[in-house]
Design a protein around this motif. Sequence first.
Motif, mmCIF file in Angstrom:
data_model
loop_
_atom_site.group_PDB
_atom_site.id
_atom_site.type_symbol
_atom_site.label_atom_id
_atom_site.label_comp_id
_atom_site.label_asym_id
_atom_site.label_seq_id
_atom_site.Cartn_x
_atom_site.Cartn_y
_atom_site.Cartn_z
ATOM 1 N N ILE A 148 0.853 -1.206 0.000
ATOM 2 C CA ILE A 148 0.000 0.000 0.000
ATOM 3 C C ILE A 148 0.882 1.247 0.000
ATOM 4 C CG2 ILE A 148 -1.667 1.312 1.409
ATOM 5 C CD1 ILE A 148 -2.831 -1.263 0.046
ATOM 6 N N ARG A 149 0.566 2.158 -0.919
ATOM 7 C CA ARG A 149 1.313 3.422 -0.957
ATOM 8 C C ARG A 149 0.466 4.616 -0.565
ATOM 9 N NH1 ARG A 149 2.601 5.010 -5.745
ATOM 10 N NH2 ARG A 149 3.889 6.647 -4.867
ATOM 11 N N ALA A 150 -0.859 4.438 -0.577
ATOM 12 C CA ALA A 150 -1.733 5.578 -0.252
ATOM 13 C C ALA A 150 -2.878 5.134 0.650
ATOM 14 C CB ALA A 150 -2.292 6.191 -1.533
ATOM 15 N N ILE A 151 -3.152 5.961 1.626
ATOM 16 C CA ILE A 151 -4.261 5.705 2.562
ATOM 17 C C ILE A 151 -5.260 6.838 2.349
ATOM 18 C CG2 ILE A 151 -4.893 5.503 5.015
ATOM 19 C CD1 ILE A 151 -2.639 3.614 4.528
ATOM 20 N N ASP A 177 6.870 8.488 2.775
ATOM 21 C CA ASP A 177 6.573 7.884 1.470
ATOM 22 C C ASP A 177 5.178 7.258 1.427
ATOM 23 O OD1 ASP A 177 6.976 5.729 3.103
ATOM 24 O OD2 ASP A 177 8.470 4.750 1.831
ATOM 25 N N LEU A 178 4.421 7.434 2.493
ATOM 26 C CA LEU A 178 3.045 6.958 2.517
ATOM 27 C C LEU A 178 2.138 8.174 2.295
ATOM 28 C CD1 LEU A 178 1.642 4.208 3.120
ATOM 29 C CD2 LEU A 178 1.531 4.909 5.508
ATOM 30 N N ILE A 179 1.344 8.122 1.222
ATOM 31 C CA ILE A 179 0.425 9.247 0.963
ATOM 32 C C ILE A 179 -0.782 9.052 1.876
ATOM 33 C CG2 ILE A 179 -1.098 10.272 -0.783
ATOM 34 C CD1 ILE A 179 0.853 9.062 -2.905
ATOM 35 N N VAL A 180 -1.166 10.104 2.604
ATOM 36 C CA VAL A 180 -2.357 9.996 3.464
ATOM 37 C C VAL A 180 -3.299 11.149 3.123
ATOM 38 C CG1 VAL A 180 -3.239 9.888 5.831
ATOM 39 C CG2 VAL A 180 -0.995 8.929 5.303
ATOM 40 N N ARG A 181 -4.518 10.817 2.762
ATOM 41 C CA ARG A 181 -5.502 11.849 2.396
ATOM 42 C C ARG A 181 -6.809 11.627 3.132
ATOM 43 N NH1 ARG A 181 -4.062 11.919 -4.064
ATOM 44 N NH2 ARG A 181 -2.005 12.872 -3.764
ATOM 45 N N ILE A 191 -13.639 13.496 -3.253
ATOM 46 C CA ILE A 191 -13.119 12.138 -3.523
ATOM 47 C C ILE A 191 -12.423 12.091 -4.879
ATOM 48 C CG2 ILE A 191 -15.357 11.254 -4.416
ATOM 49 C CD1 ILE A 191 -13.694 8.826 -2.398
ATOM 50 N N TRP A 192 -12.926 12.858 -5.805
ATOM 51 C CA TRP A 192 -12.342 12.893 -7.145
ATOM 52 C C TRP A 192 -10.895 13.388 -7.066
ATOM 53 C CZ3 TRP A 192 -12.536 11.449 -12.011
ATOM 54 C CH2 TRP A 192 -11.858 12.207 -12.977
ATOM 55 N N ASP A 197 -4.982 10.749 -8.838
ATOM 56 C CA ASP A 197 -3.613 10.361 -9.191
ATOM 57 C C ASP A 197 -3.145 9.119 -8.424
ATOM 58 O OD1 ASP A 197 -3.613 11.587 -6.757
ATOM 59 O OD2 ASP A 197 -1.811 12.770 -7.082
ATOM 60 N N LEU A 198 -4.094 8.392 -7.842
ATOM 61 C CA LEU A 198 -3.700 7.195 -7.068
ATOM 62 C C LEU A 198 -3.927 5.919 -7.878
ATOM 63 C CD1 LEU A 198 -5.195 7.989 -3.522
ATOM 64 C CD2 LEU A 198 -2.903 8.529 -4.409
#
Length: 553
Positions: A148-151, A177-181, A191-192, A197-198
């Motif tokens: 997992i790279r993005a949360i 290096d972990l994307i968190v949004r 949400i869009w 870009d994920l």
Amino acid sequence: MESKQQPITALPAWQALGKHFRKIKNVHLRDLFADDPERAARFTVEAEGLRLDYSKNRISGDTMKLLAALADARGLVQARADMFSGKAINRTENRAVLHIALRNRANTPIMVNGCDIMPDVNRVLGQMARFSEAVRSGVWKGFTGKPIRAIVNIGIGGSDLGPVMAYEALKPYTQRDLIVRFVSNIDATHIWEATRDLAPDETLFIVTSKTFTTQETMTNAQTARDWCLSALKQETAVARHFVAVSTNAAAVQAFGIDPENMFEFWDWVGGRYSLCSAVGLALMLAIGPHHFLDMLEGFHAMDRHFLTAPPERNLSVILGLLGVWYNNFFNAQSHAILPYDQYLSRFPAYLQQADMESNGKSVDRQGRRVTWQTGPVIWGEPGTNGQHAFYQLIHQGTKLIPADFIGFCKAANGMGLPRASRGDHQAKLMANFLAQTEALAFGRTADEVAAQGIPPELVPHKVFAGNRPTSTIMAEQLTPAMLGKLIALYEHKIFTQGVIWDIFSFDQWGVQLGKELAGRILPELTAVAEPELKHDSSTNALIRMFRRYRCQD
Ligand code: F6P
């Protein structure tokens, strides 16, 4: 809903405060400081590494004694004991209020309905820690076998504001290096933009909702699910890319989330008080279990302080009393929260919910309409940005706006870098921080302005009346533990004020009506056939306008 409380205005302590107010209301901070060289020391309290200097408030020693007597007459000590011991103090929902159990690092038993809740608290913390480690280390794999790279945390209100605020506050502690949004708004833009870009096979969604019925969260979760499955194609992918934080196990399972990947919390945790529960999962993923536990230690330290310190040394009680003083006697309508730390950029918004959803009430605990003011409007922005926006009004406007200035001696940015390479940002930031409270308190008189050779017609425009109250909260540095202390400080301030105002701080019935009406309006907006509208003429016309344009969309 029995309550033995008299209306606050009938209390001798209240009346004494009214009398005292008439004496002190025009006294200037310039004189209060000139008359007492020890004033700063007299009105400074330090606890748990947090210094509260409240000397730049329009108070005397008597003011604080009278306010403390009011809190006493309102039964603050008993109310506090009731909360900490798990009594069902959220009486309109018949629930205990035990966010303090979530960070009870001493692990002393706390009973709800005869059962110690600490084993459950610790079990979920352990589950969160194991999961966080697995994701952070890459052991947890997505459906196609990639780490997992993005949360993306999907939640709103208390299921969003706490995690997003704390994530921003503790950025220096995050795994970069972990994307968190964070996605909260039902406006699809949110949400869009958060997902565009994920990569679906490297993204983990946390659906955070106490009820698992909130329209915004469920709509966004469904959109996220569609987005994920349109790439990964198979329903079984949901179990690798979605986890849930909720009290509603049945609804979580119905959504397709593996019950193994549900992080439980309980009805005795209010949404806006839930950061220390599994609601903080996105934060724990970002900063790691170790820092998350440090934050809980900070919360716990401030909980202990609130529970044990006498009123005159109790930071939350002092802030609460000052708020009552301005709100109920000076008729201040709002209260500004001004953190001089960019990492705390979301702190005012977080406190807006914590305070305004808690104390924005207009009936007392017996359901009688209050005849006194309750919660103020909470607002603010980080300094120094605010200085170039709204401070003009605080300095020279017609409204009295008490403000809390929050600042740190050491910057949290650039940690580990030599000081020389960090420039003089922090000193400049804090020079402004200190200058503002000085300017607000002492102002500049017409004589002082004239002495600068200013033309007489400009003098009135350049006068600063001063006497604008501020409290200064300072600490060494913003760390996970310090953030926990700060949040708990304000939580207990809000509690103190709710007790004094005799209102229920832990329900939020005021959010229901709008939700209900939106449910009625939605089909009227989307119906193919022209619906028969039975609203007022304004709402009917606005619905028709929406429908007209929607047809052309
Ligand atoms: O806005 C009302 C509210 O109930 C808040 O109190 C709560 O934090 C938020 O909605 C989200 O609720 P849930 O976590 O149940 O989705």
